[in-house]
Design a protein around this motif. Structure first.
Motif, short mmCIF file in Angstrom:
data_model
loop_
_atom_site.label_atom_id
_atom_site.label_comp_id
_atom_site.label_asym_id
_atom_site.label_seq_id
_atom_site.Cartn_x
_atom_site.Cartn_y
_atom_site.Cartn_z
N TYR A 1 -4.63 3.77 -1.71
CA TYR A 1 -3.40 3.22 -1.63
C TYR A 1 -2.56 3.86 -2.87
N LEU A 2 -2.70 4.46 -3.75
CA LEU A 2 -1.60 5.76 -3.72
C LEU A 2 -1.61 6.56 -3.12
N ALA A 3 -2.09 7.45 -2.05
CA ALA A 3 -1.73 8.59 -1.21
C ALA A 3 0.20 7.21 -0.18
N ALA A 4 -0.70 6.02 0.73
CA ALA A 4 0.26 5.54 0.63
C ALA A 4 1.49 5.15 -0.31
N PHE A 5 1.15 4.52 -1.33
CA PHE A 5 2.12 3.41 -1.79
C PHE A 5 2.56 4.52 -3.29
N GLY A 6 2.20 4.98 -3.94
CA GLY A 6 1.93 5.39 -5.43
C GLY A 6 3.09 6.28 -5.27
N PRO A 7 3.68 7.24 -5.95
CA PRO A 7 3.33 6.15 -7.46
C PRO A 7 2.71 4.59 -8.14
N ALA A 8 1.96 4.61 -8.47
CA ALA A 8 1.79 2.81 -8.38
C ALA A 8 1.01 2.95 -10.60
N GLY A 9 0.72 1.54 -10.12
CA GLY A 9 0.33 1.31 -11.61
C GLY A 9 -1.15 0.22 -10.71
N THR A 10 -1.83 0.20 -12.16
CA THR A 10 -3.30 -1.27 -12.27
C THR A 10 -2.99 -2.73 -10.96
N MET A 11 -1.80 -2.41 -11.66
CA MET A 11 -1.13 -4.00 -11.60
C MET A 11 -0.40 -4.40 -9.70
N ASP A 12 -0.55 -2.66 -8.85
CA ASP A 12 0.55 -2.79 -7.97
C ASP A 12 -0.91 -2.62 -7.37
N VAL A 13 -1.49 -2.60 -7.68
CA VAL A 13 -2.96 -2.33 -7.44
C VAL A 13 -3.96 -3.58 -6.89
N GLN A 14 -3.83 -3.85 -7.57
CA GLN A 14 -4.47 -5.55 -7.77
C GLN A 14 -3.83 -6.75 -6.44
N ALA A 15 -1.71 -7.05 -6.74
CA ALA A 15 -1.29 -7.16 -6.15
C ALA A 15 -1.29 -6.91 -4.39
N TRP A 16 -1.68 -6.09 -4.29
CA TRP A 16 -1.84 -5.30 -2.93
C TRP A 16 -3.25 -5.49 -1.85
N SER A 17 -4.30 -5.20 -3.00
CA SER A 17 -5.55 -5.11 -2.95
C SER A 17 -6.63 -6.65 -2.30
N GLY A 18 -5.24 -7.53 -3.74
CA GLY A 18 -5.70 -8.77 -4.02
C GLY A 18 -7.33 -8.62 -5.35
N LEU A 19 -8.10 -7.56 -5.28
CA LEU A 19 -8.84 -7.36 -6.36
C LEU A 19 -8.29 -7.68 -7.62
N THR A 20 -9.01 -7.98 -8.81
CA THR A 20 -8.93 -7.89 -9.80
C THR A 20 -9.43 -6.97 -10.60
#
Length: 232
Positions: A207-226
């Motif tokens: 995710y970070l390689a494609a969308f970073g810089p980013a934070g935890t909430m960004d990863v959650q919103a993108w993946s759907g994982l909590t």
């Protein structure tokens, strides 16, 4: 440590997404870099790749689907995405809790109340028998096995809970008219290889390689994982 401006952050994201300038990467390489392409509408991935790749043509993506190098299925946030076949094998098991959460929603739960989830999935896979089967036919057969229940909703739940992929025709340009005739089959049969889950750390790095810089909430919103860091 130097704080990055909003402009610098935005430019970094656009660069990683191949949106500052078109790339010479192949469509398969670009899809791998982006992890997965939103494909709720079949035309979207074609537009996304055309926007990023020098000389991209319709046939390049269509051929990848037909050759089983790219698949369309429920993935990030329980929505339809295109992903490289090997990435799908690795990511779908990790993201399965997201799809299971959708399958537990009231829409599905009301219809399957009283049914054993594992038995429902096993029945669905048995009825598919490893073949590419129209959703309508799967729904009809499930309704026969479970009278009084909506077979379409049962089929949808099976598709969420088991790694099924769509026929190539469903994911190709201009296939809006085939939505009601989507066909599905078990991913492992279609790809000839088993699922091979990665860890959440692997997903976060991708995710970070494609969308970073980013934070935890960004990863959650993108993946759907909590709490993605807690998944193994």
């Amino acid at each position: 440590m130097t704080a990055l401006s909003n402009r610098a952050l935005n430019r970094a994201l656009l660069g990683r997404q191949f949106l500052l300038a078109r790339t010479d990467h192949t469509p398969l390489e670009a899809i791998g870099r982006l992890v997965a392409l939103q494909a709720q509408e079949p035309n979207w991935p074609y537009v996304g790749l055309w926007s990023r790749i020098h000389g991209f043509t319709h046939s390049q993506l269509t051929t990848l689907l037909q050759d089983r190098k790219v698949v369309r299925s429920g993935l990030l946030r329980s929505t339809q995405h295109l992903a490289a076949a090997d990435d799908f094998r690795r990511l779908r098991p990790l993201l399965q809790p997201v799809l299971d959460r959708t399958a537990r929603s009231a829409y599905f739960a009301r219809n399957s109340a009283g049914l054993d989830t594992a038995s429902l999935v096993a029945t669905g896979l048995e009825l598919l028998a490893g073949a590419m089967t129209p959703r309508k036919e799967l729904a009809r057969r499930l309704a026969e096995r479970h009278p009084g229940r909506d077979g379409r909703i049962l089929a949808g739940e099976v598709e969420l809970r088991a790694p099924l992929v769509h026929s190539p025709a469903t994911g190709t340009w201009g296939s809006w008219g085939t939505r009601s005739a989507v066909s599905v089959t078990p991913a492992e049969t279609w790809l000839g290889r088993p699922m091979a889950p990665v860890t959440a750390k692997d997903l976060i790095r991708r995710y970070l390689a494609a969308f970073g810089p980013a934070g935890t909430m960004d990863v959650q919103a993108w993946s759907g994982l909590t709490r993605p860091g807690s998944h193994r």
